[in-house]
Motif scaffolding. Sequence first.
Motif, PDB file in Angstrom:
ATOM      1  N   THR A 120       1.144  -1.087  -0.016  1.00 37.80           N
ATOM      2  CA  THR A 120       0.098  -0.140  -0.051  1.00 37.80           C
ATOM      3  C   THR A 120       0.750   1.613  -0.252  1.00 37.80           C
ATOM      4  O   THR A 120       1.757   1.176   1.140  1.00 37.80           O
ATOM      5  CB  THR A 120      -1.040   0.153   1.068  1.00 37.80           C
ATOM      6  OG1 THR A 120      -1.645  -1.410   0.912  1.00 37.80           O
ATOM      7  CG2 THR A 120      -1.558   1.212   1.124  1.00 37.80           C
ATOM      8  N   ILE A 121       0.432   2.712  -0.926  1.00 36.71           N
ATOM      9  CA  ILE A 121       0.956   3.479  -1.051  1.00 36.71           C
ATOM     10  C   ILE A 121      -0.067   4.626  -0.120  1.00 36.71           C
ATOM     11  O   ILE A 121      -0.693   4.467  -1.371  1.00 36.71           O
ATOM     12  CB  ILE A 121       1.389   3.532  -2.364  1.00 36.71           C
ATOM     13  CG1 ILE A 121       2.560   3.198  -2.803  1.00 36.71           C
ATOM     14  CG2 ILE A 121       2.246   5.504  -2.309  1.00 36.71           C
ATOM     15  CD1 ILE A 121       3.464   2.716  -4.038  1.00 36.71           C
ATOM     16  N   ILE A 139       1.854   6.512  -9.809  1.00 34.83           N
ATOM     17  CA  ILE A 139       3.026   5.384  -9.138  1.00 34.83           C
ATOM     18  C   ILE A 139       2.119   4.619  -9.588  1.00 34.83           C
ATOM     19  O   ILE A 139       2.487   3.303  -9.251  1.00 34.83           O
ATOM     20  CB  ILE A 139       2.022   5.766  -7.812  1.00 34.83           C
ATOM     21  CG1 ILE A 139       2.720   7.336  -6.944  1.00 34.83           C
ATOM     22  CG2 ILE A 139       2.359   4.690  -6.628  1.00 34.83           C
ATOM     23  CD1 ILE A 139       2.426   7.156  -6.177  1.00 34.83           C
ATOM     24  N   THR A 158       2.399   2.197   5.990  1.00 37.70           N
ATOM     25  CA  THR A 158       2.373   1.607   5.013  1.00 37.70           C
ATOM     26  C   THR A 158       3.578   2.997   4.108  1.00 37.70           C
ATOM     27  O   THR A 158       4.541   4.254   4.170  1.00 37.70           O
ATOM     28  CB  THR A 158       1.159   2.475   4.290  1.00 37.70           C
ATOM     29  OG1 THR A 158       0.677   3.721   4.051  1.00 37.70           O
ATOM     30  CG2 THR A 158      -0.006   1.249   4.422  1.00 37.70           C
ATOM     31  N   GLY A 159       3.612   2.678   2.299  1.00 37.63           N
ATOM     32  CA  GLY A 159       4.366   3.979   1.324  1.00 37.63           C
ATOM     33  C   GLY A 159       3.804   5.262   1.840  1.00 37.63           C
ATOM     34  O   GLY A 159       2.663   4.845   1.595  1.00 37.63           O
ATOM     35  N   ASN A 160       4.513   6.181   1.919  1.00 37.95           N
ATOM     36  CA  ASN A 160       3.782   7.152   1.616  1.00 37.95           C
ATOM     37  C   ASN A 160       4.047   8.306   0.562  1.00 37.95           C
ATOM     38  O   ASN A 160       5.930   8.215   0.937  1.00 37.95           O
ATOM     39  CB  ASN A 160       3.841   7.666   3.112  1.00 37.95           C
ATOM     40  CG  ASN A 160       2.580   7.731   4.429  1.00 37.95           C
ATOM     41  OD1 ASN A 160       1.747   7.509   4.539  1.00 37.95           O
ATOM     42  ND2 ASN A 160       3.935   6.530   5.248  1.00 37.95           N
ATOM     43  N   VAL A 161       3.084   8.686   0.399  1.00 36.75           N
ATOM     44  CA  VAL A 161       3.706  10.157  -0.990  1.00 36.75           C
ATOM     45  C   VAL A 161       2.810  11.423  -0.347  1.00 36.75           C
ATOM     46  O   VAL A 161       1.216  10.924  -0.620  1.00 36.75           O
ATOM     47  CB  VAL A 161       3.661   9.782  -1.587  1.00 36.75           C
ATOM     48  CG1 VAL A 161       3.863  10.913  -2.973  1.00 36.75           C
ATOM     49  CG2 VAL A 161       4.348   8.388  -2.255  1.00 36.75           C
ATOM     50  N   GLN A 162       3.319  12.656  -0.163  1.00 33.69           N
ATOM     51  CA  GLN A 162       2.704  13.466   0.215  1.00 33.69           C
ATOM     52  C   GLN A 162       2.554  14.073  -1.058  1.00 33.69           C
ATOM     53  O   GLN A 162       3.519  14.489  -1.610  1.00 33.69           O
ATOM     54  CB  GLN A 162       3.677  14.401   1.365  1.00 33.69           C
ATOM     55  CG  GLN A 162       2.369  15.463   2.590  1.00 33.69           C
ATOM     56  CD  GLN A 162       2.657  16.712   1.211  1.00 33.69           C
ATOM     57  OE1 GLN A 162       3.005  16.703   0.617  1.00 33.69           O
ATOM     58  NE2 GLN A 162       1.146  17.135   1.414  1.00 33.69           N
ATOM     59  N   SER A 163       1.309  14.613  -0.795  1.00 34.99           N
ATOM     60  CA  SER A 163       1.317  16.081  -2.889  1.00 34.99           C
ATOM     61  C   SER A 163       0.607  17.354  -2.464  1.00 34.99           C
ATOM     62  O   SER A 163       0.298  17.799  -1.562  1.00 34.99           O
ATOM     63  CB  SER A 163       0.822  14.703  -3.357  1.00 34.99           C
ATOM     64  OG  SER A 163      -0.692  15.351  -3.399  1.00 34.99           O
ATOM     65  N   ALA A 164       1.003  17.837  -3.724  1.00 31.49           N
ATOM     66  CA  ALA A 164       0.248  19.280  -3.943  1.00 31.49           C
ATOM     67  C   ALA A 164      -1.417  19.137  -3.551  1.00 31.49           C
ATOM     68  O   ALA A 164      -1.439  18.366  -3.827  1.00 31.49           O
ATOM     69  CB  ALA A 164       1.051  20.134  -5.079  1.00 31.49           C
ATOM     70  N   VAL A 189      -0.874  12.129  -9.024  1.00 32.77           N
ATOM     71  CA  VAL A 189      -0.060  11.355  -8.613  1.00 32.77           C
ATOM     72  C   VAL A 189      -0.049  10.099  -8.221  1.00 32.77           C
ATOM     73  O   VAL A 189       0.803   8.878  -8.349  1.00 32.77           O
ATOM     74  CB  VAL A 189       1.003  12.095  -6.811  1.00 32.77           C
ATOM     75  CG1 VAL A 189       1.111  11.473  -6.056  1.00 32.77           C
ATOM     76  CG2 VAL A 189       1.208  13.686  -6.763  1.00 32.77           C
ATOM     77  N   ARG A 203      -3.813  17.539  -5.727  1.00 30.15           N
ATOM     78  CA  ARG A 203      -3.233  17.174  -7.070  1.00 30.15           C
ATOM     79  C   ARG A 203      -3.053  15.549  -7.213  1.00 30.15           C
ATOM     80  O   ARG A 203      -2.647  14.412  -7.245  1.00 30.15           O
ATOM     81  CB  ARG A 203      -1.721  16.822  -7.556  1.00 30.15           C
ATOM     82  CG  ARG A 203      -1.707  18.997  -7.633  1.00 30.15           C
ATOM     83  CD  ARG A 203      -1.923  19.579  -8.572  1.00 30.15           C
ATOM     84  NE  ARG A 203      -1.870  21.050  -8.299  1.00 30.15           N
ATOM     85  CZ  ARG A 203      -3.778  22.256  -8.572  1.00 30.15           C
ATOM     86  NH1 ARG A 203      -4.230  21.339  -9.323  1.00 30.15           N
ATOM     87  NH2 ARG A 203      -3.398  23.076  -8.613  1.00 30.15           N
ATOM     88  N   VAL A 209      -2.988  16.264   5.810  1.00 25.75           N
ATOM     89  CA  VAL A 209      -1.715  16.456   5.110  1.00 25.75           C
ATOM     90  C   VAL A 209      -1.005  15.398   5.842  1.00 25.75           C
ATOM     91  O   VAL A 209       0.068  15.234   4.955  1.00 25.75           O
ATOM     92  CB  VAL A 209      -1.099  17.629   5.003  1.00 25.75           C
ATOM     93  CG1 VAL A 209      -0.615  18.409   6.170  1.00 25.75           C
ATOM     94  CG2 VAL A 209      -0.225  17.877   4.302  1.00 25.75           C
ATOM     95  N   PHE A 210      -0.719  15.315   6.867  1.00 25.66           N
ATOM     96  CA  PHE A 210      -0.003  14.516   7.782  1.00 25.66           C
ATOM     97  C   PHE A 210      -0.805  12.319   7.545  1.00 25.66           C
ATOM     98  O   PHE A 210       0.094  12.103   8.934  1.00 25.66           O
ATOM     99  CB  PHE A 210      -0.431  14.711   9.436  1.00 25.66           C
ATOM    100  CG  PHE A 210       0.364  15.734   9.291  1.00 25.66           C
ATOM    101  CD1 PHE A 210       1.909  16.126   8.842  1.00 25.66           C
ATOM    102  CD2 PHE A 210      -0.719  17.140  10.114  1.00 25.66           C
ATOM    103  CE1 PHE A 210       2.457  17.639   9.042  1.00 25.66           C
ATOM    104  CE2 PHE A 210      -0.140  18.492  10.414  1.00 25.66           C
ATOM    105  CZ  PHE A 210       1.262  18.687   9.812  1.00 25.66           C
ATOM    106  N   TYR A 266       0.857  10.378   6.555  1.00 26.65           N
ATOM    107  CA  TYR A 266       2.751   9.701   6.737  1.00 26.65           C
ATOM    108  C   TYR A 266       2.607   9.951   8.039  1.00 26.65           C
ATOM    109  O   TYR A 266       3.613   8.630   8.980  1.00 26.65           O
ATOM    110  CB  TYR A 266       3.428  10.336   5.988  1.00 26.65           C
ATOM    111  CG  TYR A 266       3.344  11.886   5.912  1.00 26.65           C
ATOM    112  CD1 TYR A 266       3.636  12.574   5.111  1.00 26.65           C
ATOM    113  CD2 TYR A 266       4.617  12.152   7.721  1.00 26.65           C
ATOM    114  CE1 TYR A 266       3.463  14.077   5.578  1.00 26.65           C
ATOM    115  CE2 TYR A 266       5.156  13.478   6.983  1.00 26.65           C
ATOM    116  CZ  TYR A 266       4.813  14.469   6.301  1.00 26.65           C
ATOM    117  OH  TYR A 266       4.522  15.920   6.817  1.00 26.65           O
TER     118      TYR A 266
END
Lengths: 370, 488
Positions: B61-62, B96, B79-85, B92, B88, B71-72, B74
Amino acid sequence: MKKQLMKGNEAIVKSAILAGCRAFYGYPITPASEIAEAAAEFMPKTGGVYVQAESEVAAINMLYGGASAGVRVMTASSGPGISLMQEGISYMAGAELPCVIADITRAGPGLGNIGAEQGDYHQVVKGGGHGNYRTIVLAPHSVQEMADLTALAFELADCYRNPVVLMADGFIGQMMEPVEFPQSATPTHLPEWAVAGTAASRGNLINSLSLDFDELEKHIQKLEAKYKLAEQRETRAEEWMTGDAEIVLVGYGIVGRILKAVTAEARAAGLKVGVLRPITLYPFPKVQFQRLAFNARLFVVVEMSNGQMLEDVKLALNGSRPVEFLNRMGGNVPSHEEVLRFVQELARREGLEQKTPDRKTAEEERMANV
Amino acid sequence: MSNQSVAEYEVARSKAKSLYPRYERKEELQHQTHFCPGCGHGIVHKMVAQAIDELGVQDRTIMVGPVGCSVFTYYYFDTGNVQSAHGRAPAVATAIRRSRPESIVISYQGDGDLSAIGSAEILHAANRGENITVIFVNNAIYSMTGGQAAPTTLLGQKSTTTPNGRNAATEGYPLHVSELLSTLQAPAYIERVGLGDNKQIAQASRAIKRALDNQVRGLGFSLIEVLSPCPTIWKMTPVDSQHWVRDVMEKTFPLGVFCDRTKERLAAPAAQSVPAPALDELPGILGVAEEDLPEGNAAAMAKEQEIDLEVRIAGFGGQGVLLLGEMLAEAGLDAGLEVSWLPSYGPEMRSGTSNCHVRLSRQTIDSPLVTAPTVLVAMNEPSLRKFDRSVRSGGWIIYDGDEFPADCAREDVHVLALPFTRIADAMGDKRAANMVMLGAVLERSGVLPQASIDAALRRLIKNPRWVELDERALARGRELFKEALAEA
Ligand SMILES: Cc1ncc(C[n+]2csc(CCOP(=O)(O)OP(=O)(O)O)c2C)c(N)n1
């Protein structure tokens, strides 16, 4: 090595795939669309991903996602689209994500027109997005360089974990020249920081948010250190007949080509002229300017913009030599005749020696083989 | 689940494995979340984590968390984490998931994020049917920034930017995202749930798990809209805000399943993914493998002959201006010369005139721009008038017309003016006029071996009927040039 005739825009895509790029996200715009078209054809055939995004805003964020997952990614656009991408470029620089962005420039501001111009210099080279970041910018001037610098762009992007922009004017994108490619493809690899949906990468985080002021300051300083390193290691410029040059002509992209033609004619007229062509616009090849300043009487910057690179040339020379400026804008290109006249005028003013050009024989020589 | 748990201050005690036991990415108070008491985000986090656990996909999982109170993500998700704009996340997540088809990607978005600034990204991710799961937390307000109006703000609802309550006349109506996206054909599953009471909460939990399961099974785009309390901004107690979700919000945003194509997707055979080719196949696939490139006919070129041909070709779009230039450049390359071909491009090309610059030389070509051509090929009068003055003294103008306009005549320039289009027409197709004119150019310059011209023709023209016609056209052009010289 055998060469083939190819458009600059197409060469970018082929070189990118050979360099390990496996995803392209873009939005059509003249004069960059052939890049998306070639990517649409070749990405799926080579195990890559192609998506036409709903906007350049979405496209750059797809790059953000693809890069987060550890994939070599690229997009291509022109001025208006690059403007829209600035938010994402800032996020990618902040989150230290590599990507390659081709900006096949056109004339602005606003919708402008599709003629070739260099008015994107500020937004690309100085960083048009918010915050303390830089992008590495490469400026090809031939189809071969479109291929070679694309491959280099992916290496630099990974090495510095930062967006790299390939900035070429519409001419370089649209023209066809002979080109050769490496005969082996770069293997793809998964960077250890990537978030790839695997047990090993589960603890990884891609992020540009940092609430703590000191922590963010430290992060920016770390980015700065990378840029300083790039300034020491990555500057590139081509020198053309600069050995004894009293007048150094400065221009990048298509202008670099025109200046080479001017040099040949100016030399035939007895003027010691050479060309300094920046290949990296950031980091800017300051040292080359300073070295040539020893011999040169003056520098002449020729640009298809309102003097955006001119500022960097002046900073590099720091007042040590006079800098003259000739420009065309709006889609116009300075013809080599007008640059030559400008240079001859300057030479006269500076009291530099020049032969009365024997126009007739020069012409006759040229025509003998038509 | 009790009422109490909605209002619970922390999810730290959660049993979900997919949430960190302690929030070490958080600076302080690492045992509790940053959510306010009674905030719906906390419970939605817990439900998502439980679904991840139950489906056994934690490693795959991401989480993509954009901007807003969520926003937090993460901080919390192990899990895998990607913070984005802001807004958007669907773009993103798209990338992925496309590049990592084994991953399970969750886009976790607020209502400002998804329905305002990110409205384009969500619409198109849904319309492409991206195989991702979107958790859309709708609290009818911008909470993170202090309570400004969102597209989802209810009519009459007060916010800091609608101080008198939302007015349809000036702010429009609440945006119904689930209904809107359900008009699309691609999404697999769209449901709106609420956190208004225990029953609703239980259903929300089931829906979230289902949406994630859809992705695991590869069924396509799923979105769960969660009506979620925000006591702090709404200025209500946690309990009152929960009731407000059920009694007020739900009237504007009815709960239910808006789209469910999971059955038909399950029945349809899964698309087979094509395996990526081996690395050493890439140059061949890209058409750049050296062994596939022609040998060329450089050997047939007279070694001693200097050549510097600068040609400008101009005419109407559709007359084959660019192809004429390309043939010349391709033949030059085949003959071992340096060449460049530079077109005019864009709308100009579509709406009328077109021109290109071609150079052939033994030396490296400095500038590909031909501002003073040694040969001008003008395929109509406007093109002639545009470029006639630029022709270099001693050069040639090859013009398609019965008569060369007297005012364009120059003493220092040679002219070959013939009705090339009519000549081509008589040969079978007036579109071959460009090749008749090219024949004249080739005869004039006299440097390129015939083998190179044949090779270029075969490389650029695939239709055998045209190859035959063009060959005759080129030969005719050569003859015409020779005849004209003989007459002169
Ligand atoms: C481009 C941009 N514009 C504005 C903001 C400021 N901003 C941060 S959060 C937010 C609103 C988020 O609201 P919502 O998505 O409803 O989430 P909530 O906070 O209610 O959970 C805004 C406008 C930003 N971060 N980026």
